[in-house]
Scaffold this motif. Structure first.
Motif, mmCIF file in Angstrom:
data_model
loop_
_atom_site.group_PDB
_atom_site.id
_atom_site.type_symbol
_atom_site.label_atom_id
_atom_site.label_comp_id
_atom_site.label_asym_id
_atom_site.label_seq_id
_atom_site.Cartn_x
_atom_site.Cartn_y
_atom_site.Cartn_z
ATOM 1 N N LEU A 145 4.709 20.712 -19.364
ATOM 2 C CA LEU A 145 5.280 21.948 -19.885
ATOM 3 C C LEU A 145 4.177 22.775 -20.544
ATOM 4 N N ALA A 146 3.764 23.831 -19.871
ATOM 5 C CA ALA A 146 2.717 24.700 -20.405
ATOM 6 C C ALA A 146 3.346 26.001 -20.895
ATOM 7 N N VAL A 147 4.401 25.843 -21.699
ATOM 8 C CA VAL A 147 5.064 27.029 -22.238
ATOM 9 C C VAL A 147 4.339 27.477 -23.498
ATOM 10 N N ASN A 148 4.533 28.712 -23.861
ATOM 11 C CA ASN A 148 3.853 29.243 -25.037
ATOM 12 C C ASN A 148 4.354 28.575 -26.308
ATOM 13 N N ALA A 149 3.495 28.580 -27.326
ATOM 14 C CA ALA A 149 3.827 27.922 -28.585
ATOM 15 C C ALA A 149 4.703 28.791 -29.492
ATOM 16 N N THR A 150 5.537 29.623 -28.879
ATOM 17 C CA THR A 150 6.466 30.441 -29.654
ATOM 18 C C THR A 150 7.753 29.647 -29.874
ATOM 19 N N VAL A 151 8.612 30.115 -30.768
ATOM 20 C CA VAL A 151 9.880 29.438 -31.006
ATOM 21 C C VAL A 151 10.680 29.365 -29.702
ATOM 22 N N GLU A 152 10.730 30.481 -28.977
ATOM 23 C CA GLU A 152 11.480 30.525 -27.713
ATOM 24 C C GLU A 152 10.882 29.554 -26.692
ATOM 25 N N GLY A 153 9.551 29.510 -26.654
ATOM 26 C CA GLY A 153 8.864 28.621 -25.714
ATOM 27 C C GLY A 153 9.199 27.173 -25.990
ATOM 28 N N GLN A 154 9.194 26.801 -27.273
ATOM 29 C CA GLN A 154 9.477 25.423 -27.649
ATOM 30 C C GLN A 154 10.948 25.069 -27.431
ATOM 31 N N THR A 156 12.801 26.330 -25.137
ATOM 32 C CA THR A 156 12.893 26.194 -23.690
ATOM 33 C C THR A 156 12.357 24.838 -23.251
ATOM 34 N N ALA A 157 11.235 24.418 -23.853
ATOM 35 C CA ALA A 157 10.627 23.134 -23.506
ATOM 36 C C ALA A 157 11.589 21.988 -23.803
ATOM 37 N N HIS A 158 12.256 22.049 -24.950
ATOM 38 C CA HIS A 158 13.224 21.006 -25.304
ATOM 39 C C HIS A 158 14.380 20.981 -24.314
ATOM 40 N N PHE A 159 14.851 22.154 -23.954
ATOM 41 C CA PHE A 159 15.965 22.249 -23.009
ATOM 42 C C PHE A 159 15.586 21.638 -21.659
ATOM 43 N N VAL A 160 14.399 21.997 -21.172
ATOM 44 C CA VAL A 160 13.929 21.491 -19.874
ATOM 45 C C VAL A 160 13.767 19.970 -19.933
ATOM 46 N N THR A 161 13.208 19.483 -21.043
ATOM 47 C CA THR A 161 13.021 18.041 -21.214
ATOM 48 C C THR A 161 14.369 17.312 -21.154
ATOM 49 N N ASP A 162 15.378 17.888 -21.802
ATOM 50 C CA ASP A 162 16.719 17.296 -21.770
ATOM 51 C C ASP A 162 17.272 17.239 -20.346
ATOM 52 N N ARG A 163 17.047 18.325 -19.622
ATOM 53 C CA ARG A 163 17.569 18.391 -18.251
ATOM 54 C C ARG A 163 16.884 17.367 -17.338
ATOM 55 N N LEU A 164 15.648 16.995 -17.684
ATOM 56 C CA LEU A 164 14.895 16.056 -16.839
ATOM 57 C C LEU A 164 15.003 14.610 -17.331
ATOM 58 N N ALA A 165 15.771 14.415 -18.405
ATOM 59 C CA ALA A 165 15.843 13.107 -19.059
ATOM 60 C C ALA A 165 16.306 11.985 -18.131
#
Ligand SMILES: [Zn+2]
Length: 202
Positions: A145-154, A156-165
Motif C-alpha cells: 500500500l503506497a498511499v499517501n500519509a494523509t488521514v484519508e490515505g491511511q 483507505t489503507a485500513h479499509f483495503v487491508t480489511d478487504r484483503l484479510a
C-alpha cells in the motif's frame, strides 16, 4: 471601464484553457499561449496533433486503472514484470513517481482517490473491488500500500487491508521517509526507493 480584448476569441479561448492547467495561472497561460503561437509550426501544430491522438487513444486500463493508449496497459501486459507483487497507489501521478524511482519491477493498482466521507467518496467510488478481484484470481503474494500519509490515505489503507484479510496475501506499507501529509509525487526518487525497500507489514 470595460475590459478590452487584445486578441480574437480563438486566442482568448486558448489562454482560458491553458489557464486551467495545474500550475498555470492567467498570467503564465498568456505567456504560454503567446509562445505557442510564435512557434506555430515547431510547437503549436505538433502539440495539437499529439492532443488529438491522445483524445482518441487514451483510456483507463481495465486491470489496474492507470491511463494508457492500450488496454491492458503497457505495465499490465509486460511479461517481464513480477505479477505476484501489486503496488497500490491513489493516483496515476503516484504510479509515475514510483516508476521514476524504478525501485520495484512490479505491477500496480490505481485506486483513483481516497475514502473521504466528508466529500461523499465511499468504497464504491474507488477501484477497490478491482484489486480484490485481482488478488482473488490468485498469483499475488504481496500487496504494497503506497498511499499517501494523509488521514484519508491511511483510512483507505485500513479499509483495503480489511478487504484483503481473508486472502493468502501479505499486505505491506511504505516505511518511514514518507512525510505525514506528503504526496508521493513530490518525493525524490531516493526517498521513494528507501521507503519501498524498508516496507513493513501493515
Ligand atoms: Zn494496467
Amino acid at each position: 471601464m470595460s475590459s478590452r480584448s487584445v486578441a480574437g476569441p480563438e486566442i482568448e479561448r486558448l489562454i482560458q484553457l491553458l489557464a486551467k492547467l495545474p500550475g498555470l495561472g492567467p498570467r503564465s497561460a498568456r505567456r504560454a499561449a503567446l509562445h505557442l503561437i510564435k512557434k506555430k509550426e515547431q510547437l503549436l501544430a505538433p502539440l495539437a496533433e499529439a492532443m488529438d491522438v491522445a483524445v482518441e487513444k487514451v483510456g483507463i486500463c481495465s486491470t489496474c486503472g492507470t491511463v494508457d493508449t492500450s488496454d491492458p496497459c503497457t505495465i499490465c501486459s509486460d511479461p517481464r514484470r513480477d505479477a505476484s507483487t501489486i503496488l497500490v497507489v491513489e493516483d496515476v501521478a503516484d504510479l509515475w513517481a514510483l516508476e521514476r524511482a524504478a525501485a520495484l519491477n512490479c505491477r500496480y493498482h490505481v485506486l483513483g482517490g481516497t475514502l473521504s466521507p466528508l466529500d461523499g467518496i465511499g468504497p464504491d467510488d474507488l477501484n477497490i473491488g478491482g484489486l480484490v478481484d485481482r488478488v482473488e484470481a490468485g498469483g499475488v503474494s504481496e500487496v504494497i500500500l503506497a498511499v499517501n500519509a494523509t488521514v484519508e490515505g491511511q483510512t483507505t489503507a485500513h479499509f483495503v487491508t480489511d478487504r484483503l484479510a481473508g486472502f493468502d496475501v501479505r499486505v505491506t506499507k511504505l516505511a518511514h521517509g514518507v512525510p505525514v501529509g506528503g504526496e508521493l509525487d513530490y518525493l525524490d526518487e531516493g526517498t521513494l526507493t528507501q521507503a519501498l525497500k524498508a516496507r513493513t507489514a501493515f
